[in-house]
Design an enzyme around this catalytic site. Structure first.
Site, short mmCIF file in Angstrom:
data_model
loop_
_atom_site.label_atom_id
_atom_site.label_comp_id
_atom_site.label_asym_id
_atom_site.label_seq_id
_atom_site.Cartn_x
_atom_site.Cartn_y
_atom_site.Cartn_z
CB CYS A 110 -15.45 3.25 -6.69
SG CYS A 110 -14.34 2.67 -7.95
CG HIS A 244 -15.21 0.15 -3.47
ND1 HIS A 244 -15.99 -0.42 -4.45
CD2 HIS A 244 -14.07 0.59 -4.10
CE1 HIS A 244 -15.36 -0.33 -5.61
NE2 HIS A 244 -14.20 0.27 -5.43
CG ASN A 274 -12.95 -2.04 -8.12
OD1 ASN A 274 -14.12 -1.67 -8.12
ND2 ASN A 274 -11.95 -1.23 -7.88
O1 UT7 Z 1 -11.86 1.25 -6.83
C1 UT7 Z 1 -10.79 2.05 -6.43
C2 UT7 Z 1 -9.65 1.91 -7.34
N1 UT7 Z 1 -8.61 1.00 -7.10
C3 UT7 Z 1 -8.09 0.46 -5.97
O2 UT7 Z 1 -8.59 0.53 -4.90
C4 UT7 Z 1 -6.75 -0.23 -6.09
C5 UT7 Z 1 -5.76 0.17 -5.00
N2 UT7 Z 1 -4.48 -0.46 -5.17
C6 UT7 Z 1 -4.26 -1.79 -5.04
O3 UT7 Z 1 -5.19 -2.53 -4.77
C7 UT7 Z 1 -2.85 -2.32 -5.20
O4 UT7 Z 1 -1.94 -1.24 -5.19
C8 UT7 Z 1 -2.68 -3.16 -6.51
C9 UT7 Z 1 -3.43 -4.47 -6.39
C10 UT7 Z 1 -3.15 -2.37 -7.71
C11 UT7 Z 1 -1.20 -3.50 -6.70
O5 UT7 Z 1 -0.68 -4.17 -5.56
P1 UT7 Z 1 0.70 -3.72 -4.94
O6 UT7 Z 1 0.98 -4.64 -3.83
O7 UT7 Z 1 0.59 -2.26 -4.62
O8 UT7 Z 1 1.72 -4.03 -6.11
P2 UT7 Z 1 2.70 -3.03 -6.88
O9 UT7 Z 1 1.93 -2.09 -7.74
O10 UT7 Z 1 3.65 -2.45 -5.88
O11 UT7 Z 1 3.48 -4.04 -7.80
C12 UT7 Z 1 4.37 -5.03 -7.24
C13 UT7 Z 1 5.00 -5.80 -8.38
C14 UT7 Z 1 5.60 -4.92 -9.47
O12 UT7 Z 1 6.77 -5.55 -9.92
P3 UT7 Z 1 8.21 -5.07 -9.40
O13 UT7 Z 1 8.31 -3.62 -9.81
O14 UT7 Z 1 8.18 -5.24 -7.92
O15 UT7 Z 1 9.14 -5.98 -10.12
C15 UT7 Z 1 4.57 -4.95 -10.57
O16 UT7 Z 1 5.14 -4.74 -11.84
O17 UT7 Z 1 3.99 -6.60 -9.04
C16 UT7 Z 1 4.04 -6.37 -10.44
N3 UT7 Z 1 2.69 -6.52 -10.98
C17 UT7 Z 1 2.21 -7.72 -11.36
N4 UT7 Z 1 2.75 -8.95 -11.38
C18 UT7 Z 1 1.98 -9.96 -11.82
C19 UT7 Z 1 1.73 -5.58 -11.14
N5 UT7 Z 1 0.61 -6.15 -11.62
C20 UT7 Z 1 0.89 -7.47 -11.77
C21 UT7 Z 1 0.15 -8.56 -12.22
N6 UT7 Z 1 0.71 -9.78 -12.22
N7 UT7 Z 1 -1.14 -8.44 -12.63
#
Ligand code: UT7
Length: 319
Positions: A110, A244, A274
């Site tokens: 990225c 970004h 993204n």
């Molecule tokens: O370009 C550079 C690369 N990437 C980034 O910059 C991404 C950086 N990270 C992020 O933006 C965030 O960490 C995410 C958007 C990827 C995830 O958000 P989060 O608030 O960190 O969520 P999480 O991974 O802690 O997941 C929370 C919950 C989980 O369920 P439990 O374990 O709490 O029951 C996940 O399984 O949300 C669940 N989950 C979803 N639920 C519905 C994960 N993805 C999804 C989804 N829909 N698509």
């Protein structure tokens, strides 16, 4: 001598994939995606090719700069994966637009657009070139596991291009890399050697979202503070901040720690998701084409991504 930006362009695929569409493919919903990421839609390649879109963005940037492909002395394409393993995507684009200059790809995930600007700056500083074309494009939809809801809702296809000419537009630039193959990576895929004892893996992105999130916020703040200071500016003098576009929450968290006025942030993650290396040049071109960039404006940019890499810079718009 460094460079100034003479022209910009962008291209995204026609096909729009909404959060509702994704919720028919994996267990997710519009509310989760909007509140956790700020993303509503993303553009996904169907009938176009990555090269078609890169060429469109490149030709727009050349038109905007008022030069032709024959005037180019260098082409860099920032991408993780072109249409071919070899030749480079930059060479494919060079042929399509009718340029004759050296061309190569640069992979900094990225952060590839900012890395490419720094590399181009070196060519200008050595007096080797008068005009460069930098294209930044990633086709993440072909590097995505479409059954993995934790990644497939985040990404989109698209990219942008800039034409650079001799000038003093680049005020400061800073790159970092922190080698890490654990929190964000895509394996190279199938292995063809009958001698290799390793097993090829599907070449799709894997991410530990929360680790990347923390890295992104910390390093966006650090990178922007550094380049604004190096440019001899105060943060409040930054007219446009182009981060970004990965997640609105990352942008909000970094903005809360920086002193750049919040209304100066450029945000389009809602419409494109993204797009990796493409995200900053897409936003830059939107600003340019909407007439929002005025001569003398200071534009700060900051990218972060796999590597883990970051790139930050300050550019004065002098078009
Ligand atoms: O370009 C550079 C690369 N990437 C980034 O910059 C991404 C950086 N990270 C992020 O933006 C965030 O960490 C995410 C958007 C990827 C995830 O958000 P989060 O608030 O960190 O969520 P999480 O991974 O802690 O997941 C929370 C919950 C989980 O369920 P439990 O374990 O709490 O029951 C996940 O399984 O949300 C669940 N989950 C979803 N639920 C519905 C994960 N993805 C999804 C989804 N829909 N698509």
């Amino acid at each position: 001598m460094s460079f100034s930006i003479l022209g910009t362009g962008r291209a995204v695929p026609e096909y729009v994939v909404s959060n509702d569409k994704l919720s028919t493919m994996v267990e997710t919903n519009d509310e989760w995606i909007r509140t956790r990421t700020g993303i509503h839609n993303r553009r996904i390649i169907t009938t176009e090719t990555m090269t078609d879109l890169c060429v469109t963005a490149a030709n727009q940037a050349l038109d905007d700069a008022g030069i032709t492909a024959k005037d180019l002395d260098l082409i860099i394409c920032a991408t993780m994966k072109g249409m071919y393993i070899t030749p480079s995507e930059a060479c494919v684009i060079q042929k399509e637009i009718g340029a004759t200059c050296p061309a190569f790809d640069l992979n900094a995930a990225c952060s590839g657009f900012i890395y490419s600007l720094d590399v181009a700056d070196g060519f200008f500083a050595r007096g080797k070139i008068k005009h460069a074309l930098v294209i930044a494009f990633d086709n993440l939809s072909n590097m995505t596991d479409w059954t993995d809801r934790s990644t497939c809702v985040l990404f989109g296809d698209g990219g942008g291009a800039v034409v650079l000419g001799e000038g003093d537009g680049l005020k400061s630039i800073h790159l970092t890399a922190n080698g890490n193959t654990d929190v964000l990576y895509a394996p190279r895929g199938e292995l063809t050697s009958p001698f290799d004892t390793h097993k090829g893996e599907k070449p799709v992105l894997h991410m530990v979202g929360q680790e990347v999130y923390k890295f992104a916020v910390t390093n966006m703040v650090r990178g922007i503070r550094k380049v604004v200071k190096a440019a001899g500016l105060e943060q409040k003098e930054i007219t446009h901040m182009i981060p970004h576009q990965a997640n609105i929450r990352i942008i909000d968290a970094a903005a809360a720690k920086l002193d750049i006025p919040r209304e100066n942030y450029v945000v389009n993650v809602g419409e494109y998701g993204n797009t990796s290396a493409g995200s900053i040049p897409i936003a830059l071109d939107e600003m340019n084409k909407q007439g929002k960039l005025k001569k003398g404006d200071y534009i700060a940019m900051c990218a972060f991504g796999a590597g883990l890499t970051t790139g930050s810079c300050v550019i004065q718009w002098d078009k």
